[in-house]
Motif scaffolding. Structure first.
Motif, short mmCIF file in Angstrom:
data_model
loop_
_atom_site.label_atom_id
_atom_site.label_comp_id
_atom_site.label_asym_id
_atom_site.label_seq_id
_atom_site.Cartn_x
_atom_site.Cartn_y
_atom_site.Cartn_z
N GLN A 36 -4.18 54.54 -0.73
CA GLN A 36 -3.05 53.63 -0.71
C GLN A 36 -3.59 52.19 -0.79
N PRO A 37 -2.98 51.31 -1.58
CA PRO A 37 -3.47 49.93 -1.64
C PRO A 37 -3.57 49.28 -0.27
N TYR A 38 -2.56 49.52 0.55
CA TYR A 38 -2.51 48.90 1.87
C TYR A 38 -3.74 49.25 2.70
N ILE A 39 -4.19 50.51 2.60
CA ILE A 39 -5.38 50.93 3.34
C ILE A 39 -6.62 50.24 2.80
N ASP A 40 -6.78 50.21 1.48
CA ASP A 40 -7.94 49.55 0.89
C ASP A 40 -8.02 48.07 1.26
N LEU A 41 -6.88 47.42 1.36
CA LEU A 41 -6.87 46.00 1.71
C LEU A 41 -7.38 45.77 3.12
N HIS A 42 -7.08 46.70 4.02
CA HIS A 42 -7.62 46.60 5.38
C HIS A 42 -9.13 46.84 5.37
N TYR A 43 -9.57 47.79 4.55
CA TYR A 43 -11.00 48.05 4.44
C TYR A 43 -11.72 46.81 3.91
N VAL A 44 -11.15 46.21 2.89
CA VAL A 44 -11.73 45.00 2.29
C VAL A 44 -11.89 43.91 3.35
N TYR A 45 -10.83 43.68 4.12
CA TYR A 45 -10.87 42.61 5.11
C TYR A 45 -11.94 42.88 6.17
N ALA A 46 -12.00 44.11 6.66
CA ALA A 46 -12.96 44.44 7.71
C ALA A 46 -14.40 44.29 7.21
N LEU A 47 -14.68 44.78 6.02
CA LEU A 47 -16.04 44.69 5.48
C LEU A 47 -16.44 43.24 5.24
N GLN A 77 -8.15 53.68 11.68
CA GLN A 77 -8.99 52.57 11.24
C GLN A 77 -8.18 51.33 10.90
N ILE A 78 -7.13 51.51 10.10
CA ILE A 78 -6.37 50.32 9.68
C ILE A 78 -5.56 49.74 10.83
N GLY A 79 -5.14 50.58 11.78
CA GLY A 79 -4.47 50.04 12.96
C GLY A 79 -5.41 49.14 13.75
N ALA A 80 -6.66 49.58 13.87
CA ALA A 80 -7.66 48.78 14.59
C ALA A 80 -7.98 47.49 13.83
N VAL A 81 -8.15 47.59 12.50
CA VAL A 81 -8.40 46.40 11.68
C VAL A 81 -7.27 45.41 11.84
N SER A 82 -6.05 45.90 11.73
CA SER A 82 -4.88 45.02 11.79
C SER A 82 -4.79 44.28 13.11
N LEU A 83 -5.12 44.97 14.20
CA LEU A 83 -5.01 44.32 15.51
C LEU A 83 -6.08 43.24 15.69
N LEU A 84 -7.33 43.53 15.30
CA LEU A 84 -8.38 42.51 15.39
C LEU A 84 -8.07 41.32 14.50
N TRP A 85 -7.59 41.60 13.31
CA TRP A 85 -7.23 40.58 12.33
C TRP A 85 -6.18 39.63 12.92
N ARG A 86 -5.13 40.21 13.47
CA ARG A 86 -4.05 39.41 14.07
C ARG A 86 -4.56 38.62 15.28
N LEU A 87 -5.37 39.30 16.07
CA LEU A 87 -5.86 38.66 17.29
C LEU A 87 -6.66 37.40 16.95
N GLU A 88 -7.55 37.52 15.97
CA GLU A 88 -8.36 36.36 15.61
C GLU A 88 -7.53 35.22 15.03
N MET A 89 -6.42 35.54 14.38
CA MET A 89 -5.56 34.48 13.84
C MET A 89 -4.78 33.76 14.93
N ARG A 90 -4.85 34.25 16.16
CA ARG A 90 -4.21 33.55 17.27
C ARG A 90 -5.08 32.40 17.78
N ASP A 91 -6.29 32.28 17.23
CA ASP A 91 -7.13 31.13 17.57
C ASP A 91 -6.39 29.83 17.30
N ASP A 92 -6.47 28.88 18.20
CA ASP A 92 -5.91 27.56 17.97
C ASP A 92 -6.72 26.55 18.78
#
Length: 379
Positions: A247-258, A205-220
């Protein structure tokens, strides 16, 4: 485990766990469960250090000790316990990957590559944790072509691994393609290799969140990325896990996705759990970072800036590797650009370009920021 037995296939893990259950069931399960459920990682590391000291050939204890050091951001100890194991087990198929990872997390990239390649030779190219360490080395050195070739040439050896190790190594491959601006490959890896193998696995789950998160930040100003309904599918599978608090790191990815897909009820529940139950010793750091990331996901960049700036230097204590935590660094740079703090953003981008000279988006962002600053000077 976040990365404890990640080098073992699901069948291999079953065999190992059966062995432990038959020999150490009462001791292992009671001690481990108590420590793990209470997130008392410091106590856990003390136990594993004692085991490794008394039984230096116990690679599993060293691996679990590494995991707990990883969870609290103690990179020095993460390396030391692996080095003890390597010294005692120089011909083991697994300790080279463990040690190489520890070296990477301490910025010792040349040494990490040397140890990883020794492990590659010893294992006959079959140890995915060695592959993983080499991905980290190439990523941090900006060696995109080397990284893609090394990983993809060995990817057929990941097919029988547990879902985390399989998807995580493919996540690293996707990061190389992302830095190359090869978005078709990024989407292909996400859809076919990363998301969908085991959707209820936290690490997937967090791998998928991280990739979408990064991808969207490539917007310019030139390119826009539409991830479709991928956030919604992710959030639907994350929602049942918001009380886990591994783990905090996992919860932070959950927070961002939600937050990103507007699941306000579940987001509120997760934020209240973190705030009120205080599941982590890094409580203030976790809650502040979570609020900052929610603000970014909602497009409230001024709030993100004010919350994230004071805690940036401490994010390593949230758990996660340097490569994983880099998403927060990228979020900070994105926030600077979106709050018109272009000089600060330029400084970070130019520093990043020194280590990742071939990352297309960094080059493009530098040019864009310089153009903005030039126009501002003319005004």
């Amino acid at each position: 485990f976040p990365f404890g037995f990640s080098f073992v296939s699901s069948a291999g893990f079953s065999s190992i766990f059966s062995f432990f259950s038959s020999v150490f069931s009462s001791i292992f399960s009671s001690v481990f469960s108590s420590i793990f459920s209470s997130n008392n990682f410091e106590e856990a590391t003390q136990h594993y250090e004692e085991i490794v000291k008394k039984f230096p050939s116990d690679i599993v204890a060293a691996k679990l000790g590494q995991e707990y050091y990883f969870n609290i951001g103690d990179t020095a100890s993460l390396l030391k316990i692996a080095e003890k194991s390597l010294k005692a087990n120089p011909n083991s198929l697994y300790v080279h990957g463990m040690t190489a990872f520890g070296l990477v997390e301490n910025g010792m990239l040349k040494e990490a590559e040397q140890v990883a390649l020794e492990g590659e030779k010893l294992s006959g190219g079959t140890d995915p944790w060695v592959h993983h360490a080499m991905a980290h080395v190439c990523e941090m050195q900006g060696r995109l072509d080397d990284g893609v070739k090394f990983m993809e040439d060995r990817s057929d050896r990941w097919d029988n691994l547990n879902s985390f190790m399989y998807t995580h190594n493919w996540w690293h491959v996707a990061l190389f393609h992302l830095d190359m601006d090869d978005m078709d490959q990024v989407y292909s890896i996400y859809d076919n290799k990363l998301w969908g193998v085991q959707k209820d696995c936290a690490q997937d789950q967090i791998g998928a969140v991280s990739l979408l998160w990064r991808l969207e930040m490539r917007d310019d100003s030139i390119r826009k990325f539409n991830v479709g309904n991928r956030w919604e599918d992710l959030a639907d599978h994350i929602a049942p896990r918001i009380s886990d608090h591994v783990q905090p790191y996992i919860d932070l990815h959950y927070v961002y996705a939600l937050a990103r897909c507007g699941k306000e009820e579940k987001l509120q529940e997760l934020m209240e759990n973190i705030e009120n139950n205080q599941p982590y010793k890094q409580h203030q750091l976790t809650t502040t970072t979570a609020k900052a990331l929610v603000a970014h996901a909602r497009g409230d960049y001024d709030t993100c800036y004010s919350l994230l700036e004071p805690v940036l230097s401490d994010i390593k204590h949230l758990g996660g590797s340097n490569a994983q935590l880099d998403v927060i660094t990228q979020t900070w740079t994105d926030t600077l650009m979106r709050t018109s703090q272009h000089q600060k953003a330029l400084s970070l981008l130019e520093e990043r370009a020194k280590h990742r000279p071939h990352t297309v988006s960094v080059k493009r962002a530098i040019n864009e920021v310089k153009s903005i600053l030039s126009r501002e000077r003319i005004k």
